[in-house]
Motif scaffolding. Sequence first.
Motif, PDB file in Angstrom:
ATOM      1  N   CYS A 102      -8.792  11.948   0.452  1.00 16.55           N
ATOM      2  CA  CYS A 102     -10.090  12.375  -0.071  1.00 16.55           C
ATOM      3  C   CYS A 102     -10.829  13.259   0.922  1.00 16.55           C
ATOM      4  N   ARG A 103     -10.677  12.959   2.212  1.00 20.19           N
ATOM      5  CA  ARG A 103     -11.343  13.783   3.211  1.00 20.19           C
ATOM      6  C   ARG A 103     -10.674  15.159   3.319  1.00 20.19           C
ATOM      7  N   LEU A 104      -9.361  15.200   3.183  1.00 25.08           N
ATOM      8  CA  LEU A 104      -8.635  16.458   3.333  1.00 25.08           C
ATOM      9  C   LEU A 104      -8.662  17.317   2.080  1.00 25.08           C
ATOM     10  N   TRP A 105      -8.569  16.689   0.901  1.00 28.59           N
ATOM     11  CA  TRP A 105      -8.274  17.439  -0.320  1.00 28.59           C
ATOM     12  C   TRP A 105      -9.294  17.254  -1.438  1.00 28.59           C
ATOM     13  N   PHE A 106     -10.235  16.310  -1.303  1.00 27.68           N
ATOM     14  CA  PHE A 106     -11.157  16.044  -2.405  1.00 27.68           C
ATOM     15  C   PHE A 106     -12.623  16.090  -1.978  1.00 27.68           C
ATOM     16  N   ASP A 160      -3.401  23.496 -13.788  1.00 23.56           N
ATOM     17  CA  ASP A 160      -4.502  24.152 -14.504  1.00 23.56           C
ATOM     18  C   ASP A 160      -5.833  24.040 -13.764  1.00 23.56           C
ATOM     19  N   GLY A 161      -5.774  24.178 -12.448  1.00 21.71           N
ATOM     20  CA  GLY A 161      -6.997  24.182 -11.653  1.00 21.71           C
ATOM     21  C   GLY A 161      -7.546  22.819 -11.321  1.00 21.71           C
ATOM     22  N   VAL A 162      -6.814  21.754 -11.678  1.00 21.45           N
ATOM     23  CA  VAL A 162      -7.272  20.396 -11.395  1.00 21.45           C
ATOM     24  C   VAL A 162      -6.332  19.747 -10.395  1.00 21.45           C
ATOM     25  N   ARG A 163      -6.902  19.158  -9.366  1.00 20.23           N
ATOM     26  CA  ARG A 163      -6.135  18.438  -8.341  1.00 20.23           C
ATOM     27  C   ARG A 163      -6.194  16.933  -8.650  1.00 20.23           C
ATOM     28  N   TYR A 164      -5.019  16.309  -8.642  1.00 17.00           N
ATOM     29  CA  TYR A 164      -4.918  14.897  -9.004  1.00 17.00           C
ATOM     30  C   TYR A 164      -4.476  14.066  -7.807  1.00 17.00           C
ATOM     31  N   LEU A 165      -5.011  12.854  -7.737  1.00 16.28           N
ATOM     32  CA  LEU A 165      -4.596  11.880  -6.736  1.00 16.28           C
ATOM     33  C   LEU A 165      -3.685  10.849  -7.392  1.00 16.28           C
ATOM     34  N   HIS A 166      -2.555  10.562  -6.748  1.00 16.35           N
ATOM     35  CA  HIS A 166      -1.611   9.563  -7.220  1.00 16.35           C
ATOM     36  C   HIS A 166      -1.282   8.617  -6.065  1.00 16.35           C
ATOM     37  N   LEU A 167      -0.606   7.542  -6.413  1.00 17.84           N
ATOM     38  CA  LEU A 167      -0.050   6.650  -5.396  1.00 17.84           C
ATOM     39  C   LEU A 167       1.461   6.570  -5.586  1.00 17.84           C
ATOM     40  N   GLY A 168       2.098   7.743  -5.520  1.00 13.45           N
ATOM     41  CA  GLY A 168       3.545   7.805  -5.596  1.00 13.45           C
ATOM     42  C   GLY A 168       4.119   7.641  -6.987  1.00 13.45           C
ATOM     43  N   THR A 169       3.263   7.633  -8.027  1.00 16.12           N
ATOM     44  CA  THR A 169       3.717   7.525  -9.410  1.00 16.12           C
ATOM     45  C   THR A 169       2.975   8.578 -10.235  1.00 16.12           C
ATOM     46  N   PRO A 170       3.352   8.761 -11.509  1.00 11.84           N
ATOM     47  CA  PRO A 170       2.597   9.704 -12.347  1.00 11.84           C
ATOM     48  C   PRO A 170       1.196   9.228 -12.709  1.00 11.84           C
ATOM     49  N   TRP A 171       0.887   7.943 -12.510  1.00 11.74           N
ATOM     50  CA  TRP A 171      -0.442   7.457 -12.862  1.00 11.74           C
ATOM     51  C   TRP A 171      -1.502   8.183 -12.034  1.00 11.74           C
ATOM     52  N   VAL A 172      -2.545   8.644 -12.709  1.00 12.86           N
ATOM     53  CA  VAL A 172      -3.627   9.381 -12.057  1.00 12.86           C
ATOM     54  C   VAL A 172      -4.660   8.393 -11.520  1.00 12.86           C
ATOM     55  N   GLN A 173      -4.915   8.460 -10.215  1.00 16.55           N
ATOM     56  CA  GLN A 173      -5.914   7.616  -9.571  1.00 16.55           C
ATOM     57  C   GLN A 173      -7.266   8.315  -9.433  1.00 16.55           C
ATOM     58  N   LEU A 222       0.849  -1.183   0.000  1.00 17.58           N
ATOM     59  CA  LEU A 222       0.000   0.000   0.000  1.00 17.58           C
ATOM     60  C   LEU A 222       0.886   1.235   0.000  1.00 17.58           C
ATOM     61  N   VAL A 223       0.846   1.949  -1.096  1.00 18.77           N
ATOM     62  CA  VAL A 223       1.689   3.127  -1.265  1.00 18.77           C
ATOM     63  C   VAL A 223       0.913   4.358  -0.812  1.00 18.77           C
ATOM     64  N   PRO A 224       1.526   5.253  -0.032  1.00 15.84           N
ATOM     65  CA  PRO A 224       0.801   6.441   0.429  1.00 15.84           C
ATOM     66  C   PRO A 224       0.305   7.311  -0.722  1.00 15.84           C
ATOM     67  N   ALA A 225      -0.874   7.858  -0.538  1.00 13.19           N
ATOM     68  CA  ALA A 225      -1.454   8.760  -1.540  1.00 13.19           C
ATOM     69  C   ALA A 225      -0.632  10.041  -1.631  1.00 13.19           C
ATOM     70  N   THR A 226      -0.487  10.551  -2.865  1.00  8.89           N
ATOM     71  CA  THR A 226       0.194  11.816  -3.117  1.00  8.89           C
ATOM     72  C   THR A 226      -0.693  12.685  -4.000  1.00  8.89           C
ATOM     73  N   LEU A 227      -0.376  13.967  -4.059  1.00 15.36           N
ATOM     74  CA  LEU A 227      -1.193  14.927  -4.804  1.00 15.36           C
ATOM     75  C   LEU A 227      -0.355  15.687  -5.806  1.00 15.36           C
ATOM     76  N   SER A 228      -1.031  16.192  -6.850  1.00 16.29           N
ATOM     77  CA  SER A 228      -0.447  17.188  -7.737  1.00 16.29           C
ATOM     78  C   SER A 228      -1.570  18.099  -8.204  1.00 16.29           C
ATOM     79  N   GLU A 229      -1.217  19.275  -8.703  1.00 13.71           N
ATOM     80  CA  GLU A 229      -2.212  20.199  -9.253  1.00 13.71           C
ATOM     81  C   GLU A 229      -1.678  20.829 -10.515  1.00 13.71           C
TER      82      GLU A 229
END
Length: 256
Positions: A103-107, A20-33, A11-18
């Motif tokens: 998701c509770r904090l950022w989504f 152009d106004g869109v917030r993305y959820l990742h699991l430590g890789t560039p793949w968008v979850q 289980l890889v910790p969730a990470t974030l990126s933003e």
Amino acid sequence: MPARPTPEPELVPATLSEADGVRYLHLGTPWVQGAMRVRKPNVIELDYVQRMMVWLLLIEPEALGEGHAVQLGLGAAAITRFTQRMGMRTTAVELNPTVITACRLWFKLPEDDDRLQVLNQDAGLWVADPKNAGSVQVLCVDLYDHEAASPVLDDDAFYRACHRVLADGGVMTVNLFGRDASYEQSAARIAAAFGEAAVWSMRPTREGNTVVVGMKGRVLPSREVLAARADNIENRFDLPARKWLRMIRNTNGVTP
């Protein structure tokens, strides 16, 4: 000799990126979850997630918002927030606790209440639990790990359990994606569980996501009914449902 314990999944910790106004959820890789447009959190941002809402076409308009919706894999909680706002009793099953926290904090994922329950559990065990059999009207399956190479759960037993958990008239949508995934094999497993006539798919997205639909005790409505429902969905939910009509096909590639 005692049996060896089953290894716990990584289980890889969730990470974030933003961007152009869109917030993305990742699991430590560039793949968008998952993703959420920060100023429009109620809009489903990703194309494939919008297509997973094709079940809206298959349910009578007067029944939309009724019953129990379940998401296997929380992502960025887009579907979870959507079905809860519709008024459906909503359950999300997510194995990775850091995804729930993110998701509770950022989504904008609300706290649990009488219409929402977010469970930190194994999705395969949840659908296999006899107490959940026949309890779900809408089941959305989107299960990927940090490598996003193929669905985490994708075997015959899993799809049979998904069929059992649906009530009569229930609908399942599944996201199929990944470099190691086989759409043909996955679709065949779903057809084996649901019956070939009850399985349809959407055209793949540009990114390669294919949404497959399995119906329990339903037949696909006529083209005229689908078109009227698409108009209602576009007006009510701001989703591109008219486009979906051109994307639906059966397992032999035939459109309705």
